[in-house]
Design a protein around this motif. Structure first.
Motif, mmCIF file in Angstrom:
data_model
loop_
_atom_site.group_PDB
_atom_site.id
_atom_site.type_symbol
_atom_site.label_atom_id
_atom_site.label_comp_id
_atom_site.label_asym_id
_atom_site.label_seq_id
_atom_site.Cartn_x
_atom_site.Cartn_y
_atom_site.Cartn_z
ATOM 1 N N HIS A 181 -38.872 11.789 10.046
ATOM 2 C CA HIS A 181 -38.160 12.763 10.870
ATOM 3 C C HIS A 181 -37.727 13.968 10.040
ATOM 4 O O HIS A 181 -37.940 15.125 10.432
ATOM 5 N N TRP A 182 -37.100 13.695 8.915
ATOM 6 C CA TRP A 182 -36.580 14.784 8.078
ATOM 7 C C TRP A 182 -37.711 15.665 7.555
ATOM 8 O O TRP A 182 -37.600 16.895 7.533
ATOM 9 N N ILE A 183 -38.799 15.051 7.142
ATOM 10 C CA ILE A 183 -39.908 15.835 6.606
ATOM 11 C C ILE A 183 -40.540 16.697 7.696
ATOM 12 O O ILE A 183 -40.886 17.861 7.471
ATOM 13 N N VAL A 184 -40.689 16.143 8.895
ATOM 14 C CA VAL A 184 -41.279 16.903 10.001
ATOM 15 C C VAL A 184 -40.413 18.107 10.347
ATOM 16 O O VAL A 184 -40.918 19.215 10.572
ATOM 17 N N VAL A 185 -39.103 17.909 10.383
ATOM 18 C CA VAL A 185 -38.196 19.022 10.680
ATOM 19 C C VAL A 185 -38.353 20.125 9.639
ATOM 20 O O VAL A 185 -38.426 21.319 9.965
ATOM 21 N N ILE A 186 -38.434 19.740 8.367
ATOM 22 C CA ILE A 186 -38.564 20.734 7.288
ATOM 23 C C ILE A 186 -39.848 21.536 7.452
ATOM 24 O O ILE A 186 -39.857 22.765 7.395
ATOM 25 N N LYS A 187 -40.969 20.859 7.687
ATOM 26 C CA LYS A 187 -42.230 21.602 7.729
ATOM 27 C C LYS A 187 -42.353 22.452 8.986
ATOM 28 O O LYS A 187 -42.946 23.529 8.948
ATOM 29 N N LEU A 188 -41.772 22.019 10.109
ATOM 30 C CA LEU A 188 -41.795 22.857 11.306
ATOM 31 C C LEU A 188 -40.929 24.097 11.119
ATOM 32 O O LEU A 188 -41.283 25.198 11.579
ATOM 33 N N LEU A 189 -39.806 23.952 10.422
ATOM 34 C CA LEU A 189 -38.970 25.115 10.116
ATOM 35 C C LEU A 189 -39.708 26.088 9.202
ATOM 36 O O LEU A 189 -39.619 27.313 9.377
#
Length: 498
Positions: A181-189
């Motif tokens: 979850h955290w990694i996906v949020v970072i890369k989408l940002l």
């Protein structure tokens, strides 16, 4: 999952022990799992190569074509996942619809595709990581930063990331999902930052001519960037860990694919609009393009986002292949002891760690880039098998209740087969030969070692009569997507969500 004790009749309490996979994943978890798998090396690496060598400014059309092929295949995956929510993905679906030999060949294909994909992604992660180190004045010795074919001893970062992520996966599906979850949020940002910053520098002249290599170039580009879409099938591999698989699996598969297709098209349009497509044949095209227009700070953030994106893609790749191989172990096609569930983490920990070691060895020592096209070939073949399996099962079991049903059948499944088959023809002849050789070896392995063994496929009930199947695998109580078929009276309760 059967009891692991040798005398199950004397130890009935062992049969009730929680040795199955743990149902902990929601529809949001599954959607983010799919996004984590799809948005990775494809958008951060392959976009530049495809634009410079094949599609030109028409890169976004290549994403549309590849996305269409995946949409039709994803619909077929969603139907299978809703009917029998079992681990195994394309391997399980081929087994259920066309028999064990077809399932074995599909699983054999997935072994190659998953392991090579993991190796390619780990090498891509290492490249970005070493560039980030160089940006702060640090560097690894050549012996530890490059594989033997590159003049070193070992690509240590690539090996370590594979081993580290396999360790995280072995801890449990819920813990792995939170990390993802955290990694996906970072890369989408980070992708959002790229789009926001880059749109100010778009020059419409860079989009002319739109198709410098013609329509053939668009299709070649679609075949190249198909790697960018490989991964949504990992959502179906999570079927036995989904809380409400009949509803959540179709949502996770189709939702993640829709989000990623929109992201890819936007990146393709903006990337080819800020710099000439001819200069994008680099390993970090998104960050490179930002540097060319003077946005160096944003380029550094994109590099960090690329590392995050590739990390989550590798995480989900390892997750997906561990569940496929777990299903093959359970059906007796791979050594059963490797698929045993850990009593605490409720994961096939041995299989996960073995896969991590194999991917680490591939990424650390082998020249995997030269056969990277095989990953696309393997994925395209798997998608075609799933689409064919839907057609076969519709013919064999027309009255089977399907919580999610592919619309516009049989045309949707036939479109998936047609799109994927056409994209295959745009890959090199060498890739075709290597793929056929691998499948020939797989057929020999089955005929010599597996044919005629006393196997016990987990879902052989699908090949039996209607009553046997309905008693073995009851229909779900709640229908998320009405099929118009009445529920048989002999159906039992529902798939357990616990």
């Amino acid at each position: 999952m059967e009891s692991q004790g040798g005398a199950g009749e004397q130890l009935p309490e062992r049969r009730e022990a929680p040795v199955g996979l743990h149902r902990t994943l929601t529809s949001l978890d599954l959607m983010l799992l799919g996004i984590g798998a799809i948005v990775g090396a494809g958008v951060f690496v392959l976009t530049g190569v495809a634009a410079a060598t094949a599609a030109g400014p028409g890169l976004w059309l290549s994403f549309v074509v590849a996305g269409l092929a995946c949409v039709f295949a994803a619909l077929c995956y969603a139907e299978f996942a809703s009917v029998v929510p079992t681990a195994g993905s394309a391997y399980a679906y081929a087994s259920l619809s066309m028999g064990e030999f077809a399932g074995w060949l599909t699983g054999w294909n997935l072994i190659l595709a998953y392991l090579l994909t993991g190796g390619v992604v780990a090498i891509g992660w290492s490249g970005y990581f070493q560039e980030l180190l160089a940006g702060v004045g640090l560097s690894l010795p050549t012996a530890l930063g490059k594989a033997p074919h590159e003049g070193g001893w070992l690509n240590l970062p690539a090996a370590l990331i594979a081993l580290g992520l396999s360790g995280i996966l072995a801890l449990g599906a819920r813990e792995s999902a939170r990390f993802n979850h955290w990694i996906v949020v970072i890369k989408l940002l980070v992708i959002g930052l790229f789009l926001l910053v880059a749109m100010r520098h778009v020059n419409p002249q860079n989009w002319h001519p739109l198709l410098p290599f013609g329509w053939r170039g668009v299709m070649t580009g679609a075949a190249l960037i198909f790697f960018a879409y490989v991964g949504f099938d990992a959502v179906s591999a999570a079927a036995e860990e989904a809380k409400n698989p009949q509803r959540d699996l179709p949502l996770g598969i189709l939702g993640s694919l829709a989000v990623c297709t929109v992201v890819y098209i936007l990146v393709g349009v903006v990337l080819t609009g800020i710099v000439p497509y001819r200069i994008l044949n680099v390993k970090d095209p998104v960050a490179f393009a930002l540097v060319q227009v003077g946005e160096r700070v944003a380029a550094d953030f994109v590099a960090v986002g690329a590392i995050a994106g590739i990390t989550s893609a590798l995480l989900v790749n390892l997750y997906g292949q561990s569940r496929v191989f777990f299903a093959m172990c359970r059906d007796g096609l791979l050594p059963g002891f490797l698929g045993r569930i850990h009593p605490i983490s409720r994961t096939p920990a041995r299989m996960i760690l073995l896969i991590g070691a194999l991917v680490a060895g591939i990424a650390g020592f082998l020249p995997i880039e030269s056969v990277a096209e095989l990953t696309n070939m393997g994925a395209l073949a798997a998608f075609m098998v799933v689409a064919l399996g839907v057609l076969v099962l519709r013919k064999k079991r027309p009255g089977l209740l399907r919580p999610f049903q592919v619309p516009f059948m049989p045309w949707s499944a036939m479109s998936a087969i047609g799109f994927c088959g056409y994209l295959m023809t745009n890959l090199s002849r060498k890739t075709f030969v290597c793929f056929l050789l691998w499948m020939f070896v797989g057929a020999l392995v089955y005929l010599v070692l597996l044919w005629g063994r006393p196997g016990r496929p987990s879902h052989a009930a699908l090949t039996r009569g209607t009553t046997d199947f309905e008693n073995a695998v009851p229909h779900p109580e709640g229908i998320w997507f009405s099929t118009g078929l009445s529920r048989p009276q002999s159906g039992g309760g529902g798939f357990s969500g616990s």
